[in-house]
Scaffold this motif. Structure first.
Motif, PDB file in Angstrom:
ATOM      1  N   ARG A  50       0.867  -1.179   0.000  1.00 39.65           N
ATOM      2  CA  ARG A  50       0.000   0.000   0.000  1.00 39.65           C
ATOM      3  C   ARG A  50       0.902   1.227   0.000  1.00 39.65           C
ATOM      4  O   ARG A  50       1.737   1.409   0.895  1.00 39.65           O
ATOM      5  N   GLU A  52       0.888   5.468  -0.328  1.00 36.27           N
ATOM      6  CA  GLU A  52       0.092   6.696  -0.306  1.00 36.27           C
ATOM      7  C   GLU A  52       1.021   7.890  -0.501  1.00 36.27           C
ATOM      8  O   GLU A  52       2.063   7.988   0.153  1.00 36.27           O
ATOM      9  N   GLU A  62      -2.516  10.466  -4.186  1.00 37.04           N
ATOM     10  CA  GLU A  62      -2.661   9.179  -4.861  1.00 37.04           C
ATOM     11  C   GLU A  62      -2.507   8.039  -3.859  1.00 37.04           C
ATOM     12  O   GLU A  62      -1.771   8.162  -2.881  1.00 37.04           O
ATOM     13  N   HIS A  64      -1.894   3.715  -4.085  1.00 37.21           N
ATOM     14  CA  HIS A  64      -1.640   2.541  -4.916  1.00 37.21           C
ATOM     15  C   HIS A  64      -1.727   1.294  -4.036  1.00 37.21           C
ATOM     16  O   HIS A  64      -1.122   1.241  -2.962  1.00 37.21           O
ATOM     17  N   ASP A  65      -2.444   0.285  -4.501  1.00 39.29           N
ATOM     18  CA  ASP A  65      -2.485  -1.020  -3.837  1.00 39.29           C
ATOM     19  C   ASP A  65      -2.025  -2.073  -4.829  1.00 39.29           C
ATOM     20  O   ASP A  65      -2.498  -2.116  -5.975  1.00 39.29           O
ATOM     21  N   THR A  85      -4.635  -1.698  -7.914  1.00 39.27           N
ATOM     22  CA  THR A  85      -5.695  -0.694  -7.899  1.00 39.27           C
ATOM     23  C   THR A  85      -5.034   0.655  -7.641  1.00 39.27           C
ATOM     24  O   THR A  85      -4.016   0.740  -6.955  1.00 39.27           O
ATOM     25  N   HIS A  86      -5.630   1.700  -8.206  1.00 35.08           N
ATOM     26  CA  HIS A  86      -4.992   3.015  -8.157  1.00 35.08           C
ATOM     27  C   HIS A  86      -6.071   4.066  -7.989  1.00 35.08           C
ATOM     28  O   HIS A  86      -6.983   4.166  -8.818  1.00 35.08           O
ATOM     29  N   THR A  87      -5.981   4.830  -6.908  1.00 36.52           N
ATOM     30  CA  THR A  87      -6.908   5.927  -6.659  1.00 36.52           C
ATOM     31  C   THR A  87      -6.180   7.244  -6.838  1.00 36.52           C
ATOM     32  O   THR A  87      -5.133   7.472  -6.228  1.00 36.52           O
ATOM     33  N   VAL A  89      -6.569  11.347  -6.653  1.00 40.64           N
ATOM     34  CA  VAL A  89      -7.253  12.601  -6.355  1.00 40.64           C
ATOM     35  C   VAL A  89      -6.632  13.716  -7.180  1.00 40.64           C
ATOM     36  O   VAL A  89      -7.316  14.546  -7.783  1.00 40.64           O
TER      37      VAL A  89
END
Length: 250
Positions: A50, A52, A62, A64-65, A85-87, A89
């Motif tokens: 993980r 961040e 951002e 990332h997992d 997976t990628h979040t 903002v």
């Protein structure tokens, strides 16, 4: 250096094993060297990461997992299946990669004569009576093509907590002796587990980093979990000792 940001790759390298220099080591530290080198070519069959990335105001930009699972072997080389997976903002412009294997630590470096250590006190960690060591680890000689990248990291310095009776490593906290350019904080913490065959392997890793220049500020927090440590099939056949099958070390 691009004006919009920069990419920092931090890779801990896997080293080849050579004969241990036990005569130069503190007896307790030497026990740690023995239990770490016993892990040999073991790899974690599952690695969860993980990452961040925050801006200078500690607002998440951002996340990332990544989950890596061992899919098989090509000789001694592990083959991986990766899920991501990628979040986002806001794009951070920063990429961080950390690779950590069973041999990436000052104990294995000691077996190659590349680490110095000294006792620095006592402490209690998770109910274990520990001896604290200060250490410095020097990177191995590198080929000219790799030298520039390695020199960005250079020697590592830190603190190790070893079990006062067995010498088993419980925890490491360390950082580069000289921080890379544009990095103001960089600290790695590694936690260890003992496998059924008494070898010691990483259980988890935490990284905290602050980097930037002028208006560009970034904070990175990274966490890794390692589980299911195992060995290549030919290594298992040669050494059918306990602990060669995957074991959950979380």
């Amino acid at each position: 250096m691009r004006s919009r940001g920069f990419v920092l790759w931090v890779c801990l390298l896997t080293f080849r094993f050579t004969a241990a220099r036990a005569a130069d080591l503190d007896p307790l530290w030497n026990r740690a060297v023995a239990t770490v080198t016993q892990a040999g070519g073991s790899v974690a069959s599952r690695i969860e990461t993980r990452t961040e990335v925050y801006n200078g105001d500690e607002e998440l930009m951002e996340a990332h997992d990544k989950i890596q699972t061992l899919a098989g072997w090509n000789g001694q080389e592990a083959m991986w299946k990766t899920e991501r997976t990628h979040t986002v903002v806001q794009k951070s412009g920063l990429t961080v990669a950390i690779d950590l294997g069973a041999k990436d630590n000052p104990f294995f470096a000691s077996s190659e004569g590349r680490a110095s250590q000294e006792r620095a006190g006592e402490d209690t960690l998770d109910g274990h009576s520990c001896i604290i060591f200060r250490f410095e680890e020097t990177p191995p000689p590198s080929a000219p093509s790799q030298r520039e990248k390695k020199d960005e990291i250079g020697p590592l310095v830190g603190t190790a907590w070893l079990d006062g009776e067995t010498g088993t490593p419980h925890k490491l906290v360390y950082c580069p002796k000289k921080l890379p350019k544009h990095v103001s904080v960089y600290e790695l913490t590694v936690y260890f587990s003992v496998l059924p065959d008494s070898s010691t392997v990483p259980r988890a890793l935490d990284m905290h980093m602050k980097a930037g220049f002028l208006w560009y500020k970034r904070i990175v927090r990274l966490h890794k979990n390692f589980s299911g440590w195992t060995r290549p099939p030919d290594a298992v056949a040669k050494d059918p000792s306990p602990g060669t099958e995957p074991a959950d070390t979380r």
